[in-house]
Write a protein that holds these residues in place. Structure first.
Motif, PDB file in Angstrom:
ATOM      1  N   TYR A  90     -79.714 -63.741 -21.785  1.00  0.00           N
ATOM      2  CA  TYR A  90     -80.441 -64.437 -20.456  1.00  0.00           C
ATOM      3  C   TYR A  90     -79.441 -64.202 -19.437  1.00  0.00           C
ATOM      4  O   TYR A  90     -79.582 -63.960 -18.193  1.00  0.00           O
ATOM      5  N   GLN A 131     -80.327 -59.416 -19.315  1.00  0.00           N
ATOM      6  CA  GLN A 131     -80.871 -58.252 -20.249  1.00  0.00           C
ATOM      7  C   GLN A 131     -82.136 -58.682 -20.691  1.00  0.00           C
ATOM      8  O   GLN A 131     -82.710 -58.082 -21.592  1.00  0.00           O
ATOM      9  N   ARG A 132     -82.784 -59.798 -20.074  1.00  0.00           N
ATOM     10  CA  ARG A 132     -84.170 -60.175 -20.589  1.00  0.00           C
ATOM     11  C   ARG A 132     -84.926 -60.685 -19.251  1.00  0.00           C
ATOM     12  O   ARG A 132     -84.497 -61.340 -18.439  1.00  0.00           O
ATOM     13  N   SER A 133     -86.138 -60.197 -19.234  1.00  0.00           N
ATOM     14  CA  SER A 133     -86.975 -60.361 -18.062  1.00  0.00           C
ATOM     15  C   SER A 133     -88.539 -60.734 -18.619  1.00  0.00           C
ATOM     16  O   SER A 133     -88.537 -60.595 -20.019  1.00  0.00           O
TER      17      SER A 133
END
Lengths: 82, 82
Positions: free
Chosen positions: A46, A50-52
């Motif tokens: 996060y 790297q996370r959406s």
């Protein structure tokens, strides 16, 4: 990580992940008893954007201000909960 | 979701997440008892390439071939394990 320091830091997490690591809303993950190394990698994901999708934007806001030590402490705290 | 159908589908997950949902490696998450709606959103995030870093590439390979029904069944299966 230091679970006691993690517990203090976890005040900001409790609203969604529960004071005992059991999520208040089923679309959020329970953290109690989760593997500490995984928790660290997820928080760093996060932090590194790297996370959406989902609540990633909120989690970025939470993770961005955390040091690696904070992350290790939070992971130790939640993994130790059952 | 249908936990029995999820169990059949979970054969490909067991190598890393364990036959009982307890990860074989601590950098992978335990899935046993995790919230089904969260598991669904995480699987869909991998499928939609909304997650990178860590094992996201492997998880994309796993999730890409799953239908929404498969995802719901897997989530029902793992959330029901304790």
């Amino acid at each position: 990580g230091d679970a006691a320091a993690g517990k203090a830091k976890a005040a900001m997490c409790a609203a969604c992940h529960g004071a005992n690591g059991i999520a208040s809303v089923p679309t959020y993950p329970n953290l109690a008893g989760q593997n500490a190394p995984y928790l660290e990698s997820a928080l760093k994901a996060y932090k590194l954007k790297q996370r959406s999708g989902g609540q990633a934007a909120i989690m970025y806001g939470m993770a961005a201000g955390l040091s690696d030590a904070d992350i290790a402490n939070l992971a130790a705290y939640y993994s130790g909960l059952k």
